[in-house]
Design a protein around this motif. Sequence first.
Motif, PDB file in Angstrom:
ATOM      1  N   ALA A 172       0.840  -1.196   0.000  1.00 55.35           N
ATOM      2  CA  ALA A 172       0.000   0.000   0.000  1.00 55.35           C
ATOM      3  C   ALA A 172       0.876   1.248   0.000  1.00 55.35           C
ATOM      4  O   ALA A 172       0.579   2.227  -0.698  1.00 55.35           O
ATOM      5  CB  ALA A 172      -0.926  -0.003   1.214  1.00 55.35           C
ATOM      6  N   PHE A 173       1.963   1.214   0.757  1.00 56.26           N
ATOM      7  CA  PHE A 173       2.868   2.357   0.816  1.00 56.26           C
ATOM      8  C   PHE A 173       3.522   2.613  -0.549  1.00 56.26           C
ATOM      9  O   PHE A 173       3.571   3.749  -1.024  1.00 56.26           O
ATOM     10  CB  PHE A 173       3.932   2.114   1.888  1.00 56.26           C
ATOM     11  CG  PHE A 173       4.808   3.303   2.137  1.00 56.26           C
ATOM     12  CD1 PHE A 173       4.301   4.449   2.719  1.00 56.26           C
ATOM     13  CD2 PHE A 173       6.144   3.274   1.779  1.00 56.26           C
ATOM     14  CE1 PHE A 173       5.104   5.551   2.947  1.00 56.26           C
ATOM     15  CE2 PHE A 173       6.951   4.371   1.997  1.00 56.26           C
ATOM     16  CZ  PHE A 173       6.433   5.511   2.581  1.00 56.26           C
ATOM     17  N   ASP A 174       4.006   1.551  -1.198  1.00 53.98           N
ATOM     18  CA  ASP A 174       4.607   1.694  -2.530  1.00 53.98           C
ATOM     19  C   ASP A 174       3.594   2.233  -3.538  1.00 53.98           C
ATOM     20  O   ASP A 174       3.928   3.066  -4.387  1.00 53.98           O
ATOM     21  CB  ASP A 174       5.157   0.359  -3.020  1.00 53.98           C
ATOM     22  CG  ASP A 174       6.431  -0.043  -2.312  1.00 53.98           C
ATOM     23  OD1 ASP A 174       7.087   0.840  -1.726  1.00 53.98           O
ATOM     24  OD2 ASP A 174       6.768  -1.248  -2.356  1.00 53.98           O
ATOM     25  N   TYR A 175       2.358   1.747  -3.435  1.00 60.80           N
ATOM     26  CA  TYR A 175       1.313   2.205  -4.355  1.00 60.80           C
ATOM     27  C   TYR A 175       1.049   3.696  -4.171  1.00 60.80           C
ATOM     28  O   TYR A 175       0.949   4.444  -5.150  1.00 60.80           O
ATOM     29  CB  TYR A 175       0.039   1.390  -4.139  1.00 60.80           C
ATOM     30  CG  TYR A 175      -1.082   1.783  -5.054  1.00 60.80           C
ATOM     31  CD1 TYR A 175      -1.006   1.552  -6.424  1.00 60.80           C
ATOM     32  CD2 TYR A 175      -2.220   2.401  -4.569  1.00 60.80           C
ATOM     33  CE1 TYR A 175      -2.028   1.921  -7.274  1.00 60.80           C
ATOM     34  CE2 TYR A 175      -3.247   2.774  -5.406  1.00 60.80           C
ATOM     35  CZ  TYR A 175      -3.143   2.527  -6.756  1.00 60.80           C
ATOM     36  OH  TYR A 175      -4.156   2.904  -7.594  1.00 60.80           O
ATOM     37  N   LEU A 176       0.954   4.142  -2.925  1.00 57.23           N
ATOM     38  CA  LEU A 176       0.728   5.566  -2.673  1.00 57.23           C
ATOM     39  C   LEU A 176       1.889   6.409  -3.185  1.00 57.23           C
ATOM     40  O   LEU A 176       1.688   7.479  -3.765  1.00 57.23           O
ATOM     41  CB  LEU A 176       0.535   5.822  -1.177  1.00 57.23           C
ATOM     42  CG  LEU A 176      -0.860   5.605  -0.626  1.00 57.23           C
ATOM     43  CD1 LEU A 176      -0.902   5.873   0.862  1.00 57.23           C
ATOM     44  CD2 LEU A 176      -1.869   6.459  -1.343  1.00 57.23           C
TER      45      LEU A 176
END
Length: 152
Positions: free
Chosen positions: A90-94
């Motif tokens: 989720a962090f990489d996607y954001l």
Amino acid sequence: MLEMRKKVRKPRGSYAVGYARPPASSQYQPGQSGNPQGRPKGVRNASSMARDALERTVNVKVKRTWRKMTVRRAAYLRVAERAAAGDAKAFDYLLSLESEERPGSDQAETQRSAAKDLAILQDFFDRRRASLPQHEHDDERRGASKEERENK
């Protein structure tokens, strides 16, 4: 000995009916469609339906209060919550979404990198040109006169 001959049908007229050759009477007439109903006008495609679904407003509970927001915004909030909880995907996607959305701040950096790229390419072509052997017929082909070649 008697030979058995296979009976061969002769085509009637100039058109042979067979595989991928339907009888002329059952073919579509010029100007007639094979799908007269067709796709109705105004039918939406998948991307426009998805856009409408993402822009629809829903009620979402945020910090013990209900708020109205779009499905897109609610999904981003949920992804941000998961990233804050330690979900690496989720962090990489954001982070990838953020880098796509900042055109103004990256513009100066893009111009600097483009200038660097141009300088590197120019240097490469200069070195390449210097390493190639110079022939008289190359100059003649380019239209250089004898005087110009001697002055070089």
